[in-house]
Every structure is written in C-alpha cells, then in structure tokens.
Write a protein that holds these residues in place. Structure first.
Motif, PDB file in Angstrom:
ATOM      1  N   CYS A   1       0.849  -1.190   0.000  1.00 46.30           N
ATOM      2  CA  CYS A   1       0.000   0.000   0.000  1.00 46.30           C
ATOM      3  C   CYS A   1       0.881   1.236   0.000  1.00 46.30           C
ATOM      4  CB  CYS A   1      -0.891   0.024   1.242  1.00 46.30           C
ATOM      5  SG  CYS A   1      -2.025  -1.355   1.290  1.00 46.30           S
TER       6      CYS A   1
ATOM      7  N   ASP B   1       6.817   3.998   2.579  1.00 47.06           N
ATOM      8  CA  ASP B   1       6.224   3.050   1.639  1.00 47.06           C
ATOM      9  C   ASP B   1       7.265   2.575   0.622  1.00 47.06           C
ATOM     10  OD1 ASP B   1       4.115   3.923   3.073  1.00 47.06           O
ATOM     11  OD2 ASP B   1       3.018   4.838   1.415  1.00 47.06           O
TER      12      ASP B   1
ATOM     13  N   THR C   1      -0.318   9.173  11.143  1.00 41.83           N
ATOM     14  CA  THR C   1      -1.134   8.461  12.133  1.00 41.83           C
ATOM     15  C   THR C   1      -0.623   7.060  12.454  1.00 41.83           C
ATOM     16  OG1 THR C   1      -2.733   7.257  10.777  1.00 41.83           O
ATOM     17  CG2 THR C   1      -3.151   9.607  11.128  1.00 41.83           C
TER      18      THR C   1
HETATM   19  N1  AMP Z   1      -4.587   6.385   0.714  1.00 41.43           N
HETATM   20  C1  AMP Z   1      -3.743   5.354   0.894  1.00 41.43           C
HETATM   21  N2  AMP Z   1      -3.481   4.500  -0.130  1.00 41.43           N
HETATM   22  C2  AMP Z   1      -2.646   3.450   0.025  1.00 41.43           C
HETATM   23  N3  AMP Z   1      -1.987   3.195   1.157  1.00 41.43           N
HETATM   24  C3  AMP Z   1      -2.191   4.006   2.213  1.00 41.43           C
HETATM   25  C4  AMP Z   1      -3.080   5.124   2.138  1.00 41.43           C
HETATM   26  N4  AMP Z   1      -3.071   5.745   3.347  1.00 41.43           N
HETATM   27  C5  AMP Z   1      -2.215   5.052   4.124  1.00 41.43           C
HETATM   28  N5  AMP Z   1      -1.673   3.996   3.452  1.00 41.43           N
HETATM   29  C6  AMP Z   1      -0.701   2.992   3.959  1.00 41.43           C
HETATM   30  O1  AMP Z   1      -0.742   2.993   5.373  1.00 41.43           O
HETATM   31  C7  AMP Z   1       0.490   3.395   5.927  1.00 41.43           C
HETATM   32  C8  AMP Z   1       0.251   4.218   7.180  1.00 41.43           C
HETATM   33  O2  AMP Z   1      -0.451   5.412   6.894  1.00 41.43           O
HETATM   34  P1  AMP Z   1      -1.064   6.369   8.000  1.00 41.43           P
HETATM   35  O3  AMP Z   1      -1.884   5.507   8.913  1.00 41.43           O
HETATM   36  O4  AMP Z   1      -1.898   7.354   7.236  1.00 41.43           O
HETATM   37  O5  AMP Z   1       0.081   7.008   8.740  1.00 41.43           O
HETATM   38  C9  AMP Z   1       1.211   4.129   4.799  1.00 41.43           C
HETATM   39  O6  AMP Z   1       2.614   4.069   4.979  1.00 41.43           O
HETATM   40  C10 AMP Z   1       0.714   3.365   3.584  1.00 41.43           C
HETATM   41  O7  AMP Z   1       1.444   2.157   3.420  1.00 41.43           O
END
Ligand code: AMP
Ligand code: FAD
Lengths: 259, 397
Positions: A6, A38, A125
């Motif tokens: 992702c 990522d 987050t």
């Molecule tokens: N819109 C998105 N599309 C794809 N992967 C996502 C998305 N948002 C978050 N991720 C994945 O979730 C991880 C943690 O994101 P976050 O929880 O937003 O800090 C990221 O490093 C991505 O691998």
C-alpha cells in the motif's frame, strides 16, 4: 507468494508550513512524493519476490494524480499497479481509508502478504496498517525492521520495540508495517522506467470495489477535524551578551542552582 | 461535502486565501472546490456572504452515545514494568474523568501482575481491570487487542487513552477498528468541550508543521494515543483507595497468530535519555564524531544524557535511539542544552517542554533561539569547552 504494497502519495513534508499571518499552507514548490516509508515497504516486497518468487502489486487510494506515485513504484520493481479513486472517498479518516483499501484488496483477489509503511508523513497516524489488518481479519506486526525467512506459509521477522526488538513468527496471510531501517531502497532502473511508462494502471472506483457508500469519505469517518493551526512555540528568546567567557559565566550562574 | 451557493458567492477569494489545503479556487467569478478539501470548515467561518456550507449527511454511526461513560487508560506493562506514559495518562485521565463526573479506570494486561494494580490506584485510578495470564506474557496485537475490545464492549467507557508507544500505536488501531470508534494518533493535548462534553483531541500533522484538533461527535468510545512526556502525572498517593477487578478472558481470545520467539532489550541508553534530568543535544553544527565526543564530555560532567538532531543521526555521528523530535524521542528534562542545532519544528516538538532550554548556535537568526530560555550566539567549539571547564571546576570543589 502474492504481495500487495500500500503506497500513499504525500506532499514533501518539510515544505509544508502554515503562513503565520494568514494561517494558510505555504504551497509554493510543494512536491508530491511517494511516502518515504512506503518506498521501504516496496523495496522489501521486491526483495522477497526476488528471493522466494511471486508477484508485487502496488495499491494506492487517492486522487488521479496518485498515478504518478504508482508509476514510480512500478519503475522500482512492482509488477502491477491499482489505483482506487473516487470523489466519494474525500474526507476519509483512517477508519474509512481502511474500509476502502480492504474492499479494493478483496476485489483484486487478496494477498499472502500486505506491506505498508510505518506511517504516512502527512497524517503521521500509523493507523492504516493495523486498521487494515483488522478489517482483513489477518495477523499484524508493526515496525518490522528485518524479514528473516518466509518459507512454508509463515514468516519470521523482527519488530522494533521502544526498548529493543522482538523476534516473531507469523502465519500467512499477514500484514506488516515497516521502518526505514529495514533496507536501502533501489533507484529505478532504465528498464523499469520504460515499463512504468507503458503499464496500464488498473483504476477502480467505489462501485468497482463494491463499497457500501455509507462507509466512505466524510460520512464514513468517525473523526472530524474542527480546527487547523500553527504550533505555538514558547517564545522566550532571552539572549546572553558579552564575550564568550562572560556568556559562559552568566550561563553557569543560571544553571548552577538548577543542578 | 462542501457546497458553494453560486448565487450568493461574490467571488471575493477570501475562502481561497484561507484554505489551508489549497482546495478552493475562484473561477468564473465564484469559488470552486477541488479534491484537496478535507472539510475542515475554515472557509465557512470566513465567508462574509454565507455562500459556503458543509453538508454533513446523516452520520452512519448510530452509537447510543449516552450509554458510554467513564475514562479508561490502557496501562502498558512490558518487561516487568508499567510504562511511565501510563502514569502520565492517569494524570490527564483524572482531570477528564472529574470534568465528566465519571470514574477513571486503568486496564492492565500481561502476566505476573501482582501488586501492579495498586500502583495504578496510587497514581489516580478508581478501578483497575487486571487481565493476568501466562498467554499474555509477550505483547501480540491479536491477544491484547481481543482483551481490550471485549472489555470495552462489556463496560462501555466513553474515552480510552493509550500511550503513543510502539505497543500502543500497534494494537490500539485494531481495537478502534473493531469497535468502529474514531481514533486520534499521537495527541499532545486533550480537553473536554464545554457545550457537549466531547473530547477535543489535538495532534501535530505534516511533520509537526501543523496542529489539528479532532472530535468524534457520533461514536463511542472516543479513543486517542498520547505522546509520552507531554502529560503530567499526579503525585503518588498510597492512601488513595480503588477497586481491583480480576478479569478472566475466554481462552480462545488469548490465542495469537503471531508468536514472539524472543524479546530483546537492546538500548538502555534510550531509556536513560527519556528519563534524564539533563540532556545535552548536538546537531549538524558539530561537524563530526569528534564534535559529539565534546557533547558527551559536557553531558558526563553534568551527569546528563546525550541527544541529537536528525541531521546528526543521518550523518552517522550518533545512533538513532538518541534522536529527539517528531520521528525520534520526546524528552522533557529539567535542562536541555542544544548545541549546533537550528531548531527545525520537527526537532522542537520533541524537546520544547523542557523546563530550561539553552541554545548555542553561531547564527543569531536560528529558530532554536525562539524557544530558548538562555541563548548564546557563538561557536560551539569555543563555548562548549569553556562550559565543560567551568562545571569541572565546580565538581572538583
Ligand atoms: N490512501 C492510501 N493508499 C494506500 N496506502 C495508504 C493510504 N493511506 C495510508 N496507506 C498505507 O498505510 C500506511 C500508514 O499510513 P497512516 O496511517 O496514514 O500514517 C502508509 O505508509 C501506507 O502504506
Ligand atoms: C517528516 C520529518 C520528520 C523529521 N523528524 C525529525 C526529528 O525527529 N528530529 C530532528 O531533529 N529532525 C527531524 N527532521 C529534520 C528537521 O527538519 C531538520 O532537518 C533537522 O532537525 C536539522 O538538524 P540540525 O539542526 O542539526 O541541522 P541544521 O539545520 O543543518 O542546523 C545546524 C545548525 O548548527 C549551526 N552551526 C554550525 N556550525 C556551528 C558552530 N561551529 N557553532 C555553533 N553553531 C553552529 C548552524 O548555524 C545551524 O543553525 C524531520 C524532517 C522531516 C521532513
């Protein structure tokens, strides 16, 4: 082994700043990049594939521009790319995002291993990885810094903890989030870049992934942002004066009673 | 969604200027909203002709919010010790619970937990749920997540707080997802909103450049992880009385698909760093490892710990566990001495709650001086050796 990574397109965080006077985001020259963590997840997926065989699919939920990030990922070794994009996703918090991503993953046939970055540098987050694992009903390991062995339906890995690390073994399918210590991502090869240019990106909307429209975007998000503002700094700014010796003497007098 | 009344809109552009996310443009004489809109509402507030409205469709979340009451703190326990952040959370939890006129409970999960519940009572808990089972000796997301989810479903707390630690940030999102609850990560401030008693959760985003305040109006529990060292613990009071409730979960809920083969405590240094009263930190201005040897010497003379900016860590002069800031540790020592650090916001968020901050930098305009209690404009290679000398004389006295 089928691996899904992702990836999220994010603004380059060090450029993002609120103008203290207008409270608006200074956007000049803000670039969109692949979320740095990522990139490490992608690199690990490609290494696992090179060692143990399989395929690597990159998946992103975002506006049409996120295609650029997916092409970047293909240039770095992903086999194919899926973009989930729909106006209905606007305003998604992590709860709605994990719903959307899980529907997309089910739609493209699932995976043995899903890799995410530790966190996205815009939202910071770190909730999408664990939330997505819960949605998929699969085991989860955070802060993976090393993948040791992935044979016979399970993976051995090391996860970073606050006071050291844990060695773990996990049954597949599973979801990991990775930290940057895990590897040094490669730069795209010329061949990869050519492939990325030509590759057809599989683009899915809310209907394609058979999403319940009530669970998407703002409507499907339990959290609401009510205020955005610049961090307040403790404006003390009291400078010492004089020669270096004098300043050191003054500082010593101030600090000594505190010791 | 954000709806723009084209009739009412006069195309003045105030909303465009106000939008933090650059999502509004004035085109053909009226405002047009784009994909970047996060529905934060700042444009609605500034529009003088009331041409903008956020239409919130009937929320799909139909939690009966009145059924949920009380504040819970997840009391992280690992390697035989309660995480300091759990004690800090009882401090802020006490305040929130009193404002909501509700009890404060702690949830302690692990193995061999004798006497730990009493500890949490002494720091402010009215009630402690203790889940003590050999199967919970090592942290795994499934087992800890199941236990906390089941307890929350049974007792319906209004608020659940946990430390934004490796463990908290790993399994609390799973709990929130299975409870269909909103979760705010890495909060630095928590308050109760007067009008409706909702929890206002404030957190940094975009690498600390922006702060956001978040509420969960329709769902319960309201969940947040909180940065270590930003909340103040209560003074320990052994006379405080509380109830200890032993909980025995279904064995099937303790099964984990993740096996912990080995749990290694690696860097005691970093424990020292977050708990040190005096921290001496170095940045790119130190130029090399030798510069850091100087910082180490000053730290030794003062009996403090060594920290670093990310630039210094990335240059390989000190290992990552010493990094302070957004992507490193948060510290709140009595004295923080920043040497050759410019004071990028990502560094400041990790140290600005220190009692006394000293900055030494040769650039008088460096932002680090904006947070400094005492600033010295000068060369670290001149100032620091003099300081070391001064404090050495003191120790020898
Ligand atoms: N819109 C998105 N599309 C794809 N992967 C996502 C998305 N948002 C978050 N991720 C994945 O979730 C991880 C943690 O994101 P976050 O929880 O937003 O800090 C990221 O490093 C991505 O691998
Ligand atoms: C998403 C994200 C997360 C980040 N997380 C963190 C984090 O957790 N922690 C962190 O620290 N940074 C973090 N950063 C990086 C941060 O933005 C800065 O790049 C970093 O803090 C700069 O480190 P520095 O102050 O040591 O270096 P510089 O900014 O290069 O500053 C060096 C300073 O030393 C001074 N100097 C040079 N020589 C001397 C001398 N001889 N005597 C006195 N002064 C001298 C200079 O005037 C200058 O002010 C993050 C960035 C991003 C984008």
């Amino acid at each position: 082994m089928k691996i899904i990574v992702c990836v999220k397109q994010v603004p380059d965080a060090k450029d993002v700043r609120l103008d203290p006077k207008t409270n608006t985001l200074a956007r000049e020259g803000v670039q969109s990049i692949m979320n740095p963590y990522d990139r490490h997840a992608l690199e690990e997926a490609v290494r696992i594939k090179e060692q143990f065989g399989g395929t690597v699919t990159v998946l992103s939920m975002g506006p049409p521009q996120a295609e650029a990030t997916l092409r970047d990922a293909v240039a770095c070794g992903a086999d194919d790319a899926v973009l989930v994009s729909d106006r209905a996703f606007a305003g998604s918090d992590t709860w709605a995002t994990t719903y959307t991503l899980s529907q997309a993953i089910k739609n493209i046939g699932g995976a043995d291993l899903i890799l995410c970055g530790k966190q996205a540098i815009d939202g910071d987050t770190a909730q999408v990885g664990p939330g997505l694992a819960e949605r998929m009903g699969i085991p989860f390991v955070a802060y993976v810094r090393k993948v040791n062995d992935c044979a016979g339906g399970s993976i051995k890995a090391e996860r970073l903890m606050d006071d050291g690390y844990d060695a773990v073994e996990v049954a597949l399918p599973a979801l990991f989030t990775v930290v940057k210590e895990i590897n040094e991502p490669r730069v795209p090869s010329l061949k990869g870049k050519m492939r990325a240019k030509k590759l057809e990106i599989n683009t899915l909307n809310a209907v394609d992934i058979e999403a319940d429209l009530d669970q998407l975007g703002l409507k499907g998000s339990p959290t609401q942002v009510v205020r955005v503002f610049s961090p307040e700094l403790r404006g003390e700014r009291s400078m010492l004066n004089g020669s270096a010796d004098e300043q050191v003497a003054q500082l010593f007098d101030k600090l000594e009673p505190l010791l | 969604m954000l709806r723009i009344d084209i009739e009412a809109c006069i195309g003045c552009g105030v909303c465009e200027d106000t939008c933090t996310f650059g999502a509004i443009k004035v085109e053909d004489g009226h405002a047009v909203v784009g994909d970047g809109c996060t529905l934060c509402g700042s444009c609605v507030d500034v529009c003088e002709v009331d041409a903008l409205v956020i239409e919130r469709e009937e929320s799909v979340f139909k939690t009966k919010i009145d059924e949920w009451a009380g504040v819970w703190v997840y009391a992280e326990y690992r390697h035989g010790r309660i995480a300091p952040v759990a004690i800090e959370l009882l401090g802020v939890g006490r305040k929130l619970a009193d404002q909501r006129q509700a009890p404060l409970s702690a949830v302690l999960i692990g193995s061999k937990l004798d006497g730990q519940g009493e500890e949490l009572v002494a720091y402010g808990a009215d009630k402690v749920y203790v889940v003590d089972d050999p199967a919970l000796a090592s942290f795994t997301d499934d087992s800890y997540g199941n236990v906390l989810t089941d307890l929350a479903q049974e007792h319906k707390p209004e608020i659940i707080l946990a430390g934004a630690t490796a463990i908290g940030r790993s399994f609390i999102p799973r709990v929130a997802t299975s409870l269909a609850a909103g979760l705010t990560a890495d909060c630095t401030n928590l308050e109760i909103r007067e009008e409706d008693g909702a929890l206002l959760q404030t957190r940094p985003a975009f690498g600390g450049n922006i702060m956001a305040t978040i509420v969960c109006p329709h769902t319960r529990p309201q969940m947040a992880t909180v940065r270590p060292l930003v909340m103040k613990p209560l003074v320990r009071d052994d006379a405080r009385r509380g109830e200890i409730v032993l909980v025995t979960p279904e064995p099937s809920r303790l099964v984990s698909r993740v096996k912990v083969l080995e749990s290694v405590i690696e860097d005691l240094d970093q424990v020292n760093l977050t708990e040190a009263d005096i921290v001496v930190a170095g940045g790119r201005g130190l130029e090399n490892e030798k510069g850091f040897a100087m910082i180490k010497e000053l730290a030794d003379v003062l009996g403090g710990a060594v920290a670093a900016s990310r630039a210094a860590v990335d240059s390989g002069w000190v290992p990552y566990p010493h990094q302070v800031g957004q992507t490193g540790k948060t510290v709140a020592p009595k004295i923080y001495i920043a040497c050759g650090i410019s004071g990028a916001i990502q560094h400041l968020v990790g140290m600005q709650s220190a009692d006394t901050i000293i900055a030494i930098n040769r650039d008088a305009d460096a932002p680090i001086f904006d947070v400094a209690t005492y600033g010295i404009v000068g060369d670290v290679f001149e100032v620091v050796p003099k300081l070391i000398e001064k404090f050495k004389q003191r120790t020898n006295r």
